[in-house]
Design a protein around this motif. Structure first.
Motif, PDB file in Angstrom:
ATOM      1  N   ALA A   1       0.828  -1.212   0.000  1.00  0.00           N
ATOM      2  CA  ALA A   1       0.000   0.000   0.000  1.00  0.00           C
ATOM      3  C   ALA A   1       0.861   1.261   0.000  1.00  0.00           C
ATOM      4  CB  ALA A   1      -0.913   0.013   1.224  1.00  0.00           C
ATOM      5  N   GLN A   2       2.123   1.125   0.420  1.00  0.00           N
ATOM      6  CA  GLN A   2       3.023   2.271   0.567  1.00  0.00           C
ATOM      7  C   GLN A   2       4.003   2.402  -0.598  1.00  0.00           C
ATOM      8  OE1 GLN A   2       4.819   2.177   4.422  1.00  0.00           O
ATOM      9  NE2 GLN A   2       5.672   4.225   4.255  1.00  0.00           N
ATOM     10  N   VAL A   3       4.082   1.374  -1.435  1.00  0.00           N
ATOM     11  CA  VAL A   3       4.951   1.390  -2.612  1.00  0.00           C
ATOM     12  C   VAL A   3       4.059   1.674  -3.816  1.00  0.00           C
ATOM     13  CG1 VAL A   3       6.582   0.079  -4.006  1.00  0.00           C
ATOM     14  CG2 VAL A   3       6.524  -0.257  -1.516  1.00  0.00           C
ATOM     15  N   PHE A   4       4.358   2.743  -4.535  1.00  0.00           N
ATOM     16  CA  PHE A   4       3.507   3.176  -5.644  1.00  0.00           C
ATOM     17  C   PHE A   4       4.152   2.867  -6.988  1.00  0.00           C
ATOM     18  CE2 PHE A   4       1.040   4.866  -2.420  1.00  0.00           C
ATOM     19  CZ  PHE A   4      -0.079   5.525  -2.909  1.00  0.00           C
ATOM     20  N   LYS A   5       3.322   2.367  -7.901  1.00  0.00           N
ATOM     21  CA  LYS A   5       3.798   2.121  -9.259  1.00  0.00           C
ATOM     22  C   LYS A   5       3.417   3.318 -10.123  1.00  0.00           C
ATOM     23  CE  LYS A   5      -0.189  -0.943  -9.903  1.00  0.00           C
ATOM     24  NZ  LYS A   5      -0.566  -2.349 -10.156  1.00  0.00           N
ATOM     25  N   THR A   6       4.243   3.555 -11.119  1.00  0.00           N
ATOM     26  CA  THR A   6       4.030   4.646 -12.055  1.00  0.00           C
ATOM     27  C   THR A   6       3.512   4.056 -13.354  1.00  0.00           C
ATOM     28  OG1 THR A   6       5.897   5.829 -11.073  1.00  0.00           O
ATOM     29  CG2 THR A   6       5.134   6.602 -13.229  1.00  0.00           C
ATOM     30  N   LEU A   7       2.292   4.395 -13.700  1.00  0.00           N
ATOM     31  CA  LEU A   7       1.669   3.881 -14.910  1.00  0.00           C
ATOM     32  C   LEU A   7       1.451   5.023 -15.893  1.00  0.00           C
ATOM     33  CD1 LEU A   7      -0.954   1.595 -13.158  1.00  0.00           C
ATOM     34  CD2 LEU A   7       1.242   0.918 -14.147  1.00  0.00           C
ATOM     35  N   MET A   8       1.675   4.738 -17.149  1.00  0.00           N
ATOM     36  CA  MET A   8       1.485   5.734 -18.191  1.00  0.00           C
ATOM     37  C   MET A   8       0.170   5.449 -18.899  1.00  0.00           C
ATOM     38  SD  MET A   8       4.124   7.544 -17.689  1.00  0.00           S
ATOM     39  CE  MET A   8       3.796   8.654 -19.041  1.00  0.00           C
ATOM     40  N   VAL A   9      -0.645   6.473 -19.017  1.00  0.00           N
ATOM     41  CA  VAL A   9      -1.935   6.333 -19.690  1.00  0.00           C
ATOM     42  C   VAL A   9      -2.000   7.288 -20.870  1.00  0.00           C
ATOM     43  CG1 VAL A   9      -3.138   5.562 -17.612  1.00  0.00           C
ATOM     44  CG2 VAL A   9      -3.069   7.986 -18.144  1.00  0.00           C
ATOM     45  N   GLU A  10      -2.809   6.884 -21.843  1.00  0.00           N
ATOM     46  CA  GLU A  10      -3.052   7.741 -22.994  1.00  0.00           C
ATOM     47  C   GLU A  10      -4.502   8.194 -22.920  1.00  0.00           C
ATOM     48  OE1 GLU A  10      -2.574   7.811 -27.844  1.00  0.00           O
ATOM     49  OE2 GLU A  10      -1.894   6.063 -26.713  1.00  0.00           O
ATOM     50  N   LEU A  11      -4.689   9.501 -22.937  1.00  0.00           N
ATOM     51  CA  LEU A  11      -6.021  10.076 -22.862  1.00  0.00           C
ATOM     52  C   LEU A  11      -6.611  10.166 -24.263  1.00  0.00           C
ATOM     53  CD1 LEU A  11      -5.099  12.928 -20.352  1.00  0.00           C
ATOM     54  CD2 LEU A  11      -5.913  10.611 -19.845  1.00  0.00           C
ATOM     55  N   ASP A  12      -7.934  10.193 -24.362  1.00  0.00           N
ATOM     56  CA  ASP A  12      -8.550  10.178 -25.692  1.00  0.00           C
ATOM     57  C   ASP A  12      -8.339  11.475 -26.475  1.00  0.00           C
ATOM     58  OD1 ASP A  12     -10.451  11.865 -24.545  1.00  0.00           O
ATOM     59  OD2 ASP A  12     -12.104  10.463 -24.759  1.00  0.00           O
TER      60      ASP A  12
ATOM     61  N   LYS B   1     -12.279   9.057 -22.154  1.00  0.00           N
ATOM     62  CA  LYS B   1     -11.633   7.756 -21.980  1.00  0.00           C
ATOM     63  C   LYS B   1     -10.140   7.896 -21.751  1.00  0.00           C
ATOM     64  CE  LYS B   1     -14.434   4.430 -24.473  1.00  0.00           C
ATOM     65  NZ  LYS B   1     -14.417   3.425 -25.521  1.00  0.00           N
ATOM     66  N   ALA B   2      -9.619   6.904 -21.049  1.00  0.00           N
ATOM     67  CA  ALA B   2      -8.175   6.767 -20.875  1.00  0.00           C
ATOM     68  C   ALA B   2      -7.856   5.292 -21.062  1.00  0.00           C
ATOM     69  CB  ALA B   2      -7.746   7.230 -19.484  1.00  0.00           C
ATOM     70  N   LYS B   3      -6.688   5.010 -21.600  1.00  0.00           N
ATOM     71  CA  LYS B   3      -6.244   3.623 -21.761  1.00  0.00           C
ATOM     72  C   LYS B   3      -4.771   3.557 -21.386  1.00  0.00           C
ATOM     73  CE  LYS B   3      -4.986   4.034 -26.638  1.00  0.00           C
ATOM     74  NZ  LYS B   3      -5.146   3.534 -27.989  1.00  0.00           N
ATOM     75  N   MET B   4      -4.311   2.359 -21.110  1.00  0.00           N
ATOM     76  CA  MET B   4      -2.895   2.194 -20.810  1.00  0.00           C
ATOM     77  C   MET B   4      -2.095   2.548 -22.062  1.00  0.00           C
ATOM     78  SD  MET B   4      -2.879   1.417 -17.671  1.00  0.00           S
ATOM     79  CE  MET B   4      -1.114   1.197 -17.558  1.00  0.00           C
ATOM     80  N   ALA B   5      -1.022   3.301 -21.877  1.00  0.00           N
ATOM     81  CA  ALA B   5      -0.161   3.668 -23.000  1.00  0.00           C
ATOM     82  C   ALA B   5       0.642   2.450 -23.448  1.00  0.00           C
ATOM     83  CB  ALA B   5       0.777   4.801 -22.592  1.00  0.00           C
ATOM     84  N   GLU B   6       0.916   2.393 -24.714  1.00  0.00           N
ATOM     85  CA  GLU B   6       1.774   1.327 -25.233  1.00  0.00           C
ATOM     86  C   GLU B   6       3.149   1.479 -24.600  1.00  0.00           C
ATOM     87  OE1 GLU B   6       1.841   1.573 -29.489  1.00  0.00           O
ATOM     88  OE2 GLU B   6      -0.340   1.601 -29.616  1.00  0.00           O
ATOM     89  N   PRO B   7       3.791   0.356 -24.224  1.00  0.00           N
ATOM     90  CA  PRO B   7       5.091   0.437 -23.554  1.00  0.00           C
ATOM     91  C   PRO B   7       6.127   1.277 -24.306  1.00  0.00           C
ATOM     92  CG  PRO B   7       4.225  -1.776 -23.359  1.00  0.00           C
ATOM     93  CD  PRO B   7       3.301  -1.020 -24.276  1.00  0.00           C
ATOM     94  N   ARG B   8       6.232   1.095 -25.608  1.00  0.00           N
ATOM     95  CA  ARG B   8       7.232   1.865 -26.364  1.00  0.00           C
ATOM     96  C   ARG B   8       6.940   3.360 -26.312  1.00  0.00           C
ATOM     97  NH1 ARG B   8       7.858  -0.011 -32.062  1.00  0.00           N
ATOM     98  NH2 ARG B   8       9.500   1.549 -32.035  1.00  0.00           N
ATOM     99  N   LYS B   9       5.677   3.716 -26.367  1.00  0.00           N
ATOM    100  CA  LYS B   9       5.288   5.131 -26.304  1.00  0.00           C
ATOM    101  C   LYS B   9       5.621   5.691 -24.919  1.00  0.00           C
ATOM    102  CE  LYS B   9       1.627   6.443 -28.707  1.00  0.00           C
ATOM    103  NZ  LYS B   9       0.243   6.746 -29.127  1.00  0.00           N
TER     104      LYS B   9
END
Length: 158
Positions: A44-55, A83-91
């Motif tokens: 709960a104290q360790v946060f992951k950084t996720l990249m999203v692509e907005l519409d 909408k938002a979606k997970m960004a492609e890893p390469r992007k």
């Protein structure tokens, strides 16, 4: 230990932090949980950084506890898009300058709109990637929010 852009950014801004390295093997793609286990910290104290692509075409940063899942509908609401979606890893890698599994919310190539789950405020100290697999940085949630100009909202489930 080599300095990453994230560590350099924290030092440049004079933000109190600790850098912790750990063995990043055996993660099976779940770098966040591997970090929590290696650091002997609550997921709960360790946060992951996720990249999203907005519409609307923008990329954004979403930070959630490694124990949770990102609610893409909530992220879309935060950034006032449909909408938002997970960004492609390469992007994501191209935009941030980091590799997946080591993307830090700090020291990215350019500042992207950011949001952090409100549960971050439950802690005196958070752990986020320092910009390389096997390298985390501990800092206060207030400092993380300030240095990333992150919005605070409930964006995690589970």
């Amino acid at each position: 230990m080599s300095r990453t852009p994230a560590i350099t950014a924290l030092a440049r801004e004079g933000i109190a932090h600790r850098v912790i390295s750990f063995e990043a093997e055996g993660h099976a793609g779940d770098y966040g949980r591997a970090a929590a286990a290696a650091l002997d910290q609550s997921p709960a104290q360790v946060f992951k950084t996720l990249m999203v692509e907005l519409d609307d075409g923008r990329l954004a940063v979403a930070m959630v506890p490694v124990e949770g899942r990102l609610d893409l509908k909530a992220v879309a609401r935060v950034f006032s898009v449909r909408k938002a979606k997970m960004a492609e890893p390469r992007k994501a890698e191209r935009a941030t300058g980091y590799v997946v599994g080591g993307i830090s919310p700090l020291g990215q190539k350019r500042r992207l709109p950011s949001v952090i789950d409100a549960s971050a405020l439950d802690f005196d100290e958070l752990y986020v990637s320092a910009g390389r697999r096997g390298l985390e940085v501990a800092l206060s949630p207030d400092d993380l929010i300030a240095t990333t100009a992150a919005k605070v909202a409930t964006i995690a489930t589970g």
